[in-house]
Design a protein around this motif. Structure first.
Motif, PDB file in Angstrom:
ATOM      1  N   PHE A 309       0.875  -1.245   0.110  1.00 54.67           N
ATOM      2  CA  PHE A 309       0.083   0.105  -0.115  1.00 54.67           C
ATOM      3  C   PHE A 309       0.963   1.337  -0.317  1.00 54.67           C
ATOM      4  O   PHE A 309       2.129   1.305   0.467  1.00 54.67           O
ATOM      5  CB  PHE A 309      -1.029   0.300   0.997  1.00 54.67           C
ATOM      6  N   ASN A 310       0.272   2.310  -0.492  1.00 61.16           N
ATOM      7  CA  ASN A 310       0.977   3.675  -0.661  1.00 61.16           C
ATOM      8  C   ASN A 310       0.622   4.300   0.719  1.00 61.16           C
ATOM      9  O   ASN A 310       1.280   5.509   1.085  1.00 61.16           O
ATOM     10  CB  ASN A 310       0.499   4.443  -1.755  1.00 61.16           C
ATOM     11  N   ILE A 311      -0.261   4.087   1.637  1.00 61.18           N
ATOM     12  CA  ILE A 311      -0.714   4.594   2.694  1.00 61.18           C
ATOM     13  C   ILE A 311      -0.763   3.392   3.841  1.00 61.18           C
ATOM     14  O   ILE A 311      -0.983   2.514   3.369  1.00 61.18           O
ATOM     15  CB  ILE A 311      -1.881   5.422   2.699  1.00 61.18           C
ATOM     16  N   ASP A 312      -0.536   3.803   5.074  1.00 63.92           N
ATOM     17  CA  ASP A 312      -0.833   2.765   6.463  1.00 63.92           C
ATOM     18  C   ASP A 312      -2.248   2.994   6.723  1.00 63.92           C
ATOM     19  O   ASP A 312      -2.629   3.877   7.317  1.00 63.92           O
ATOM     20  CB  ASP A 312       0.160   3.355   7.336  1.00 63.92           C
ATOM     21  N   LEU A 313      -2.954   1.970   6.102  1.00 64.12           N
ATOM     22  CA  LEU A 313      -4.401   1.860   6.425  1.00 64.12           C
ATOM     23  C   LEU A 313      -4.839   2.072   7.877  1.00 64.12           C
ATOM     24  O   LEU A 313      -5.713   2.794   8.262  1.00 64.12           O
ATOM     25  CB  LEU A 313      -5.182   0.721   5.720  1.00 64.12           C
ATOM     26  N   GLU A 314      -3.916   1.441   8.828  1.00 63.72           N
ATOM     27  CA  GLU A 314      -4.367   1.380  10.152  1.00 63.72           C
ATOM     28  C   GLU A 314      -4.002   2.706  10.982  1.00 63.72           C
ATOM     29  O   GLU A 314      -4.514   2.976  11.770  1.00 63.72           O
ATOM     30  CB  GLU A 314      -3.815  -0.011  10.837  1.00 63.72           C
ATOM     31  N   ARG A 315      -3.082   3.462  10.406  1.00 64.26           N
ATOM     32  CA  ARG A 315      -2.635   4.681  11.248  1.00 64.26           C
ATOM     33  C   ARG A 315      -2.947   5.789  10.214  1.00 64.26           C
ATOM     34  O   ARG A 315      -3.577   6.783  10.926  1.00 64.26           O
ATOM     35  CB  ARG A 315      -1.136   4.596  11.152  1.00 64.26           C
ATOM     36  N   ASP A 316      -3.099   5.890   9.082  1.00 56.81           N
ATOM     37  CA  ASP A 316      -3.339   7.052   8.307  1.00 56.81           C
ATOM     38  C   ASP A 316      -5.014   7.342   8.073  1.00 56.81           C
ATOM     39  O   ASP A 316      -5.164   8.492   7.652  1.00 56.81           O
ATOM     40  CB  ASP A 316      -2.613   7.007   6.951  1.00 56.81           C
ATOM     41  N   VAL A 317      -5.684   6.189   7.929  1.00 61.03           N
ATOM     42  CA  VAL A 317      -7.105   6.359   7.731  1.00 61.03           C
ATOM     43  C   VAL A 317      -7.887   6.576   9.065  1.00 61.03           C
ATOM     44  O   VAL A 317      -7.973   5.606   9.880  1.00 61.03           O
ATOM     45  CB  VAL A 317      -7.732   5.374   7.141  1.00 61.03           C
ATOM     46  N   PRO A 318      -8.497   7.715   9.353  1.00 63.73           N
ATOM     47  CA  PRO A 318      -9.129   7.858  10.529  1.00 63.73           C
ATOM     48  C   PRO A 318     -10.566   7.224  10.842  1.00 63.73           C
ATOM     49  O   PRO A 318     -11.606   8.005  10.793  1.00 63.73           O
ATOM     50  CB  PRO A 318      -9.227   9.294  10.633  1.00 63.73           C
ATOM     51  N   ALA A 319     -10.539   5.947  10.578  1.00 66.90           N
ATOM     52  CA  ALA A 319     -11.826   5.088  10.690  1.00 66.90           C
ATOM     53  C   ALA A 319     -11.518   3.812  11.468  1.00 66.90           C
ATOM     54  O   ALA A 319     -10.098   3.381  11.297  1.00 66.90           O
ATOM     55  CB  ALA A 319     -12.151   4.784   9.280  1.00 66.90           C
ATOM     56  N   LEU A 320     -12.493   3.186  11.797  1.00 66.51           N
ATOM     57  CA  LEU A 320     -12.205   1.919  12.557  1.00 66.51           C
ATOM     58  C   LEU A 320     -11.662   0.874  11.654  1.00 66.51           C
ATOM     59  O   LEU A 320     -12.243   0.599  10.569  1.00 66.51           O
ATOM     60  CB  LEU A 320     -13.486   1.387  13.070  1.00 66.51           C
ATOM     61  N   PHE A 321     -10.711   0.147  11.964  1.00 64.03           N
ATOM     62  CA  PHE A 321      -9.884  -1.194  11.131  1.00 64.03           C
ATOM     63  C   PHE A 321      -9.919  -2.071  12.029  1.00 64.03           C
ATOM     64  O   PHE A 321      -9.198  -2.180  12.851  1.00 64.03           O
ATOM     65  CB  PHE A 321      -8.631  -0.370  10.827  1.00 64.03           C
ATOM     66  N   THR A 322     -10.795  -3.172  11.498  1.00 65.26           N
ATOM     67  CA  THR A 322     -10.856  -4.421  12.275  1.00 65.26           C
ATOM     68  C   THR A 322     -11.246  -5.448  11.568  1.00 65.26           C
ATOM     69  O   THR A 322     -12.093  -5.370  10.633  1.00 65.26           O
ATOM     70  CB  THR A 322     -11.991  -3.921  13.495  1.00 65.26           C
ATOM     71  N   ALA A 323     -10.975  -6.830  12.215  1.00 70.42           N
ATOM     72  CA  ALA A 323     -11.331  -7.784  11.333  1.00 70.42           C
ATOM     73  C   ALA A 323     -12.795  -8.587  12.246  1.00 70.42           C
ATOM     74  O   ALA A 323     -13.162  -9.458  11.907  1.00 70.42           O
ATOM     75  CB  ALA A 323     -10.436  -8.972  11.594  1.00 70.42           C
ATOM     76  N   ASP A 324     -13.162  -7.650  13.103  1.00 72.19           N
ATOM     77  CA  ASP A 324     -14.472  -8.155  13.934  1.00 72.19           C
ATOM     78  C   ASP A 324     -15.470  -7.379  13.570  1.00 72.19           C
ATOM     79  O   ASP A 324     -15.846  -6.078  13.857  1.00 72.19           O
ATOM     80  CB  ASP A 324     -14.134  -7.838  15.555  1.00 72.19           C
ATOM     81  N   ALA A 325     -16.802  -8.099  12.644  1.00 79.46           N
ATOM     82  CA  ALA A 325     -17.900  -7.661  12.496  1.00 79.46           C
ATOM     83  C   ALA A 325     -18.543  -6.846  13.685  1.00 79.46           C
ATOM     84  O   ALA A 325     -19.374  -5.919  13.442  1.00 79.46           O
ATOM     85  CB  ALA A 325     -18.716  -8.669  11.788  1.00 79.46           C
TER      86      ALA A 325
END
Length: 374
Positions: A309-325
């Motif tokens: 990726f060109n961005i760090d999805l977990e750090r750069d995107v201000p949204a919940l990032f999870t594998a738990d529905a």
């Protein structure tokens, strides 16, 4: 054998192009897509703008998916004809004809790509990965060669895009896709919302979650379990789930609780109260609509090993990032989405023109190239 076939095809295309070049060049722009068999919305908006601002010019849209090499041959011959007789060529995806003909093409070629923003490594930055192409295939097919200008939603991604297309950064220019204008247009929003509700009356009276996953070459091992977990986490007495697949995805959610709108002219995103995605640039579209975004990264451990990726999805995107529905549904219930932070994130990656629409901004650049002013 494959190399010989490509050389023969290139020679035939070059000969056909040379013959077509004997015909007069017309006042027209040819737009070519391999994303679908329907006219892409960005090309439709380019065509409408040219008709309104430069009525003496026409825009020819050629949209055809590649189903088989044999059936695609007449498609490529038609593409060559219009490329040879047009003063500018616009692409929204990889075009075999343009890449194989390369510098033989006299008209400027503008690549606008088909996604807002840029997150994933692609093209030459994803060679020899599971989600990318092989270096051998890229060399054989002259992948992404022949571009004279490349549009990007924000110069934040200029170097990433240049590397992906293997072009000089100097030809990359800032111009968000025309579809951004539709996302920002209140009248279009209302019309689309009404169209979604008319197509799906069952949405009335419920909060709507739209699930928009990215395209994957292969089905993740845990995909079925992840979809079941998502569906089981939703209270369908209060929420409705609409599945919006990637345009070239073959994923099917075989559950009657997941609604799918088949009409490509109706975009369920306009009726969404919440968007669940994963690694897709649809998050930018949702952001422009002001919709909270949640990232369902159920196969992250596997996927990020296949695709950089060109961005760090977990750090750069201000949204919940999870594998738990269940965690996603709890966040939806709590309503704690940070709109200000997400709006700022989108603004960094979608640079809106100050004094004109995105469509006008892009079309003027295309016209300047077609008229030889650049």
């Amino acid at each position: 054998m494959k190399s010989l076939a490509v050389r023969i095809a290139t020679a035939l295309l070059a000969a056909w192009y040379a013959l077509c070049r004997l015909l007069p060049v017309r006042d027209q722009i040819v737009c070519i897509s391999r994303q679908s068999d329907q006219e892409p919305v960005d090309f439709r908006m380019i065509r409408a703008y040219f008709q309104r601002e430069w009525p003496g010019w026409r825009v020819v849209v050629l949209a055809n998916t590649l189903k088989s090499p044999l059936s695609y041959l007449p498609v490529m011959m038609r593409q060559v004809f219009y490329i040879a007789t047009s003063p500018a060529v616009v692409l929204d995806s990889y075009c075999i004809v343009v890449s194989l003909l390369g510098e033989r093409i006299k008209a400027p070629v503008v690549q606008i790509w088909h996604a807002l923003g840029n997150m994933k490594k692609f093209g030459y930055t994803a060679l020899d990965t599971e989600e990318g192409h092989s270096a051998e295939t890229a060399a054989l097919m002259h992948m992404h060669e022949g571009y004279d200008a490349v549009a990007v939603s924000s110069l934040t991604f200029a170097e990433d895009l240049a590397a992906g297309f293997n072009v000089e950064p100097s030809i990359v220019f800032e111009a968000p896709l025309p579809r951004v204008d539709l996302l920002l247009d209140k009248g279009n929003r209302a019309a689309q919302r009404a169209a979604v509700e008319q197509a799906c009356p069952s949405l009335m009276g419920k909060k709507v979650i739209v699930y928009c996953p990215t395209f994957r070459k292969a089905e993740p091992a845990n995909e079925k379990e992840a979809m079941a977990a998502l569906l089981n986490a939703i209270d369908f007495s209060r929420y409705a789930l609409v599945y919006k697949p990637h345009p070239v995805s073959t994923q099917v959610i075989d559950d009657p609780r997941a609604i799918r709108i088949e009409d490509p002219a109706i975009d369920p995103l306009y009726r969404a109260d919440y968007v669940i995605s994963d690694y897709s640039t649809v998050m930018y579209e949702a952001g422009l609509l002001g919709i909270p975004v949640f990232l369902y990264a159920y196969d992250w451990d596997d996927y990020h090993g296949k695709r950089a990726f060109n961005i760090d999805l977990e750090r750069d995107v201000p949204a919940l990032f999870t594998a738990d529905a269940r965690e996603i549904m709890a966040a939806i219930e709590e309503g704690g989405f940070d709109h200000g932070a997400f709006d700022a994130f989108v603004a960094r990656n979608i640079a809106l023109p100050e004094n004109e629409t995105c469509t006008a901004h892009l079309c003027r650049r295309i016209m300047d190239l077609a008229s030889g002013r650049e």
